[in-house]
Design a protein around this motif. Sequence first.
Motif, PDB file in Angstrom:
ATOM      1  N   LEU A 187       0.842  -1.221   0.035  1.00 11.56           N
ATOM      2  CA  LEU A 187       0.008   0.004  -0.059  1.00 11.56           C
ATOM      3  C   LEU A 187       0.854   1.320   0.147  1.00 11.56           C
ATOM      4  N   THR A 188       0.777   2.024  -1.014  1.00  8.56           N
ATOM      5  CA  THR A 188       1.812   3.148  -1.123  1.00  8.56           C
ATOM      6  C   THR A 188       1.331   4.378  -1.552  1.00  8.56           C
ATOM      7  N   ASN A 189       1.707   5.580  -1.166  1.00  2.00           N
ATOM      8  CA  ASN A 189       1.118   6.935  -1.391  1.00  2.00           C
ATOM      9  C   ASN A 189       1.936   7.468  -2.609  1.00  2.00           C
ATOM     10  N   ASN A 190       2.987   6.908  -2.986  1.00  5.82           N
ATOM     11  CA  ASN A 190       3.984   7.361  -4.089  1.00  5.82           C
ATOM     12  C   ASN A 190       3.109   7.206  -5.393  1.00  5.82           C
ATOM     13  N   SER A 191       3.043   8.522  -6.046  1.00  5.58           N
ATOM     14  CA  SER A 191       1.908   8.382  -7.226  1.00  5.58           C
ATOM     15  C   SER A 191       2.854   8.508  -8.538  1.00  5.58           C
ATOM     16  N   SER A 192       4.241   8.489  -8.257  1.00  3.64           N
ATOM     17  CA  SER A 192       5.624   8.503  -9.348  1.00  3.64           C
ATOM     18  C   SER A 192       5.702   7.713 -10.423  1.00  3.64           C
ATOM     19  N   ARG A 193       5.175   6.513  -9.521  1.00  5.20           N
ATOM     20  CA  ARG A 193       5.558   5.141 -10.485  1.00  5.20           C
ATOM     21  C   ARG A 193       4.339   4.297 -10.659  1.00  5.20           C
ATOM     22  N   SER A 194       4.150   3.696 -11.782  1.00  2.62           N
ATOM     23  CA  SER A 194       3.042   2.628 -12.066  1.00  2.62           C
ATOM     24  C   SER A 194       3.184   1.482 -11.177  1.00  2.62           C
ATOM     25  N   VAL A 195       2.178   0.652 -11.080  1.00  2.50           N
ATOM     26  CA  VAL A 195       2.225  -0.767 -10.612  1.00  2.50           C
ATOM     27  C   VAL A 195       3.256  -1.529 -11.094  1.00  2.50           C
ATOM     28  N   THR A 196       3.276  -1.576 -12.377  1.00  2.00           N
ATOM     29  CA  THR A 196       4.261  -2.485 -13.261  1.00  2.00           C
ATOM     30  C   THR A 196       5.906  -1.910 -12.751  1.00  2.00           C
ATOM     31  N   ALA A 197       5.895  -0.357 -12.680  1.00  2.00           N
ATOM     32  CA  ALA A 197       7.402  -0.110 -12.079  1.00  2.00           C
ATOM     33  C   ALA A 197       7.658  -0.737 -10.672  1.00  2.00           C
ATOM     34  N   TYR A 198       6.691  -0.816  -9.950  1.00  2.00           N
ATOM     35  CA  TYR A 198       6.900  -1.349  -8.496  1.00  2.00           C
ATOM     36  C   TYR A 198       7.121  -2.905  -8.398  1.00  2.00           C
ATOM     37  N   VAL A 199       6.460  -3.600  -9.566  1.00  2.00           N
ATOM     38  CA  VAL A 199       6.656  -5.096  -9.610  1.00  2.00           C
ATOM     39  C   VAL A 199       8.234  -5.286 -10.011  1.00  2.00           C
ATOM     40  N   GLU A 200       8.442  -4.556 -10.765  1.00  2.00           N
ATOM     41  CA  GLU A 200      10.034  -4.600 -11.612  1.00  2.00           C
ATOM     42  C   GLU A 200      11.091  -4.140 -10.659  1.00  2.00           C
TER      43      GLU A 200
END
Length: 271
Positions: free
Chosen positions: A48-61
Amino acid sequence: MADYSALRRKKLFLFDLDGTLYLGDTLFPGAKELLACIRARGGQYRFLTNNSSRSVTAYVEKLARLGVAAKASDFLTSVDALISYLCTQGGEDRRYYVCGTESMKSQLRAAGIALADGRDDANALLMGFDTELTFQKLEDACILLGQNVPYIATNPDWVCPTWYGFVPDCGSVCRMLTTATGREPTFIGKPQPEMARLMPQLAMLESGISAQETLLIGDRIYTDIASGANALIDTLLVLSGETKEEDLPDARPQPSFVLPDVAALLRILEA
């Protein structure tokens, strides 16, 4: 004094990311082992993150680079909560000027949100954690706010932790705009109800786990811990990010549990 043995009865763990599981590109000691331990015990976790600068795909990577396997359904970001909010609020005639990253804009377009080509085409303003921020964007935002357009922001975080310290997050930029224009946004991310309800409810409905068996883990009082309090679930504050031990006496709301880091939670679960 909190009964830390109660943590071993939790089945669903909702993790903040920055300052909780990692800092920059460094995974905190015990983080990978903790996630594996939760799964080995038959539990589940979500991010659960407030960081809006990255997409979910970027977080998975990113997690994959850090050695943690994850899938898109493991995440909820403040942009997801923003899209949910915009889709339920009407405003079909709105064209949003976005002070946010190209990644944030792509997510909004993919969800069918109408974005303005420029300031003159906009009749509403969206603010995110913009790591591509320019003075031109700030000037455009001030002009639009002077026109009294609707004003919505992804998250109220003052700072985002990095490997070298902190940088201004969305909340700080919004405060600067408030000083300049007198306008304040409607915040959507943690700890606001849209974010507080969405992640725990989705995760608990998917897993069949109750609120009493759920724990939210984060490093900020005013977003993470407040979000858990708003969702009526237990919270664990880790002191590896923004909040320090000397901040605790005056903190509101108070967390259910406090530990130095996620490695300490791992030791409790393994006990």
